[in-house]
Design a protein around this motif. Structure first.
Motif, mmCIF file in Angstrom:
data_model
loop_
_atom_site.group_PDB
_atom_site.id
_atom_site.type_symbol
_atom_site.label_atom_id
_atom_site.label_comp_id
_atom_site.label_asym_id
_atom_site.label_seq_id
_atom_site.Cartn_x
_atom_site.Cartn_y
_atom_site.Cartn_z
ATOM 1 N N GLY A 238 5.892 3.994 -40.869
ATOM 2 C CA GLY A 238 5.497 2.966 -39.916
ATOM 3 C C GLY A 238 4.243 3.334 -39.155
ATOM 4 O O GLY A 238 3.564 4.324 -39.471
ATOM 5 N N LEU A 239 3.949 2.543 -38.126
ATOM 6 C CA LEU A 239 2.826 2.797 -37.232
ATOM 7 C C LEU A 239 3.287 3.727 -36.118
ATOM 8 O O LEU A 239 4.426 3.647 -35.658
ATOM 9 C CB LEU A 239 2.336 1.492 -36.594
ATOM 10 C CG LEU A 239 1.886 0.350 -37.518
ATOM 11 C CD1 LEU A 239 1.688 -0.905 -36.688
ATOM 12 C CD2 LEU A 239 0.604 0.725 -38.230
ATOM 13 N N ALA A 240 2.382 4.575 -35.637
ATOM 14 C CA ALA A 240 2.715 5.459 -34.525
ATOM 15 C C ALA A 240 1.524 5.581 -33.585
ATOM 16 O O ALA A 240 0.369 5.512 -34.027
ATOM 17 C CB ALA A 240 3.123 6.842 -35.033
ATOM 18 N N GLN A 241 1.807 5.729 -32.312
ATOM 19 C CA GLN A 241 0.754 6.022 -31.337
ATOM 20 C C GLN A 241 0.841 7.522 -31.034
ATOM 21 O O GLN A 241 1.825 8.002 -30.477
ATOM 22 C CB GLN A 241 0.939 5.209 -30.056
ATOM 23 C CG GLN A 241 -0.240 5.348 -29.102
ATOM 24 C CD GLN A 241 -0.173 4.368 -27.943
ATOM 25 O OE1 GLN A 241 0.612 4.556 -27.028
ATOM 26 N NE2 GLN A 241 -0.997 3.335 -27.981
ATOM 27 N N LEU A 242 -0.210 8.233 -31.431
ATOM 28 C CA LEU A 242 -0.178 9.695 -31.391
ATOM 29 C C LEU A 242 -1.379 10.239 -30.618
ATOM 30 O O LEU A 242 -2.457 9.637 -30.635
ATOM 31 C CB LEU A 242 -0.208 10.264 -32.814
ATOM 32 C CG LEU A 242 0.935 9.859 -33.739
ATOM 33 C CD1 LEU A 242 0.610 10.246 -35.183
ATOM 34 C CD2 LEU A 242 2.234 10.499 -33.292
ATOM 35 N N PRO A 243 -1.223 11.383 -29.969
ATOM 36 C CA PRO A 243 -2.378 12.022 -29.328
ATOM 37 C C PRO A 243 -3.337 12.577 -30.383
ATOM 38 O O PRO A 243 -2.908 12.999 -31.468
ATOM 39 C CB PRO A 243 -1.743 13.137 -28.502
ATOM 40 C CG PRO A 243 -0.433 13.406 -29.131
ATOM 41 C CD PRO A 243 0.033 12.118 -29.712
ATOM 42 N N VAL A 244 -4.611 12.589 -30.044
ATOM 43 C CA VAL A 244 -5.620 13.049 -30.997
ATOM 44 C C VAL A 244 -5.405 14.511 -31.367
ATOM 45 O O VAL A 244 -5.626 14.906 -32.517
ATOM 46 C CB VAL A 244 -7.033 12.821 -30.425
ATOM 47 C CG1 VAL A 244 -8.101 13.380 -31.361
ATOM 48 C CG2 VAL A 244 -7.274 11.329 -30.213
ATOM 49 N N TRP A 245 -4.955 15.332 -30.420
ATOM 50 C CA TRP A 245 -4.739 16.745 -30.734
ATOM 51 C C TRP A 245 -3.651 16.932 -31.790
ATOM 52 O O TRP A 245 -3.596 17.948 -32.464
ATOM 53 C CB TRP A 245 -4.406 17.559 -29.484
ATOM 54 C CG TRP A 245 -3.222 17.095 -28.680
ATOM 55 C CD1 TRP A 245 -3.247 16.360 -27.528
ATOM 56 C CD2 TRP A 245 -1.833 17.328 -28.965
ATOM 57 N NE1 TRP A 245 -1.968 16.110 -27.086
ATOM 58 C CE2 TRP A 245 -1.083 16.697 -27.944
ATOM 59 C CE3 TRP A 245 -1.155 18.003 -29.978
ATOM 60 C CZ2 TRP A 245 0.305 16.724 -27.904
ATOM 61 C CZ3 TRP A 245 0.237 18.031 -29.949
ATOM 62 C CH2 TRP A 245 0.950 17.400 -28.916
ATOM 63 N N LEU A 246 -2.789 15.925 -31.948
ATOM 64 C CA LEU A 246 -1.715 16.007 -32.930
ATOM 65 C C LEU A 246 -2.108 15.356 -34.250
ATOM 66 O O LEU A 246 -1.826 15.878 -35.326
ATOM 67 C CB LEU A 246 -0.456 15.332 -32.370
ATOM 68 C CG LEU A 246 0.782 15.300 -33.264
ATOM 69 C CD1 LEU A 246 1.257 16.720 -33.590
ATOM 70 C CD2 LEU A 246 1.902 14.517 -32.585
ATOM 71 N N ALA A 247 -2.782 14.214 -34.184
ATOM 72 C CA ALA A 247 -3.068 13.438 -35.395
ATOM 73 C C ALA A 247 -4.462 13.685 -35.961
ATOM 74 O O ALA A 247 -4.770 13.215 -37.061
ATOM 75 C CB ALA A 247 -2.912 11.950 -35.095
#
Length: 309
Positions: A238-247
Motif C-alpha cells: 500500500g501507500l505509506a507516509q514515511l520520514p525521509v531518513w527512513l525511506a
C-alpha cells in the motif's frame, strides 16, 4: 541525631546483587546485619522498600523511586570525588536515555555505543519506544523527541534538526492500483500507517489553506515499527507516509516512488531534551554533545528533505 545514611548502601547493594547474602559478602558483614540495616531505613522512611521472600527480593513502587534517587546521589558523589582527585570531570555512572524506536535504533544507538567505548565508566540504559514518558518520574536523564514539544518547565531542549515526511508507494503497487492524484483518491487505496493508542489512523497533509493538518486515512495495515512499515510499502502492500531518513535509500534505488508531493512534505523538529538541574552532570553533557555533533555531521539524517533526494 539519627544517621540518615544508615541502610542506604545496604539497600542499593541488595538490589544490585539480588540478595541479602550477596550484598553482605560485598560489604564483609552478615546477611542478618544487612537485613537489619534495611529495616531501620524502612522504619525511618515510613515505607516498605523491598518485598522479601525466601527465594527472591523485589522492589516495591516506593523502593523503585528511592533506588533511582540513591543511585543519582552515589553517581554525583563519585563524580565529585573524581574531580577533586584529578581536576577533571569525567562521565561516570549510568546514563538513562529514551529514544524513538526506529530512529533511535538506526541512528542514535550506534553513537551511544561509541561514546560508551570512549568512556569506560559510562554505562548505558536505553529504552526504545514511541509513546511519551514522564522523564522526571521515571528517572530518565535525556531523550530524543520527534515532533513539537509541549511546555515542560523541568526540561531543557536542544534542537538537533528536523524530520521531513513523504508519501510513497512501490512501482508495482502503483501499476496495479493507479497513482493517487488528490486527498480524495487516498480513500480508494490501501494505506499503511503506524499504530497509536486511542488515535484514528491519520497522515499529515496540506489543507486548502496550505497548512499541514492531521487527516484521517483508511488504513489497511497498521504497524508499530518503522522498519516493518517500510518493508510493507516496498513489498507493495500500500501507500505509506514515511520520514525521509527512513525511506530515502529506497526512493533513490527506485524501490519506492513519491506520490502526492503537492500535499505531502510535512516536517517536524527533532530535539534532545534533558532534566533541568543546578548542575549538568558530565554523563549527560557528553551525551548531549555527542548527539549535537552527530546531527551537525549527518544532515542526510537530521535535515534530509524530499527535494534533496
Amino acid at each position: 541525631m539519627e544517621d540518615r545514611f544508615v541502610g542506604i548502601r545496604e539497600f542499593v547493594l541488595t538490589v544490585e546483587k539480588g540478595s541479602l547474602t550477596a550484598a553482605a559478602a560485598q560489604l564483609g558483614i552478615t546477611g542478618s546485619a544487612v537485613g537489619k540495616s534495611i529495616s531501620k531505613l524502612e522504619a525511618r522512611l515510613g515505607v516498605q522498600l523491598l518485598h522479601r521472600t525466601t527465594r527472591r527480593i523485589d522492589l516495591t513502587g516506593e523502593g523503585e523511586a528511592y533506588l533511582l534517587s540513591c543511585r543519582r546521589v552515589f553517581e554525583e558523589l563519585e563524580q565529585t570525588e573524581s574531580f577533586l582527585a584529578t581536576g577533571h570531570q569525567h562521565p561516570i555512572g549510568r546514563v538513562r536515555v529514551d529514544l524513538p524506536t526506529t530512529f533511535g535504533r538506526r541512528h542514535i544507538v550506534p553513537t551511544l555505543l561509541d561514546l560508551a567505548e570512549r568512556y569506560e565508566k559510562l554505562d548505558l540504559d536505553v529504552t526504545l519506544r514511541d509513546q511519551p514518558v514522564d522523564m522526571v518520574a521515571q528517572g530518565i536523564d535525556l531523550a530524543v523527541r520527534i515532533g513539537e514539544l509541549g511546555d515542560h518547565p523541568d526540561l531543557i531542549a536542544r534542537r538537533l534538526g528536523e524530520q521531513h515526511l513523504m508519501t510513497c508507494a512501490s512501482p508495482g503497487y502503483l501499476s496495479r492500483r493507479g497513482v493517487p492524484l488528490s486527498y480524495a483518491d487516498l480513500f480508494q487505496h490501501d494505506c499503511l500507517t503506524g499504530w497509536r493508542r486511542g488515535a484514528r489512523p491519520a497522515w499529515l497533509l496540506k489543507d486548502e489553506q496550505g497548512k499541514f493538518e492531521r487527516h484521517e486515512v483508511s488504513a489497511r495495515h497498521e504497524l508499530t515499527d518503522g522498519d516493518a512499515l517500510l518493508e510493507a510499502c516496498i513489498r507493495g502492500a500500500g501507500l505509506a507516509q514515511l520520514p525521509v531518513w527512513l525511506a530515502g535509500e529506497a526512493i533513490q534505488s527506485g524501490a519506492l516512488v513519491p506520490v502526492l508531493p503537492e500535499i505531502s512534505g510535512a516536517s517536524m523538529p527533532i530535539h534532545v531534551i534533558w532534566q533541568k538541574t543546578w548542575h549538568m552532570q558530565p554523563k549527560v553533557k557528553v551525551t548531549v554533545d555527542a548527539l549535537t555533533q552527530l546531527a551537525a555531521a549527518r544532515s542526510d539524517i537530521f535535515n534530509a528533505k524530499c527535494d534533496a533526494l
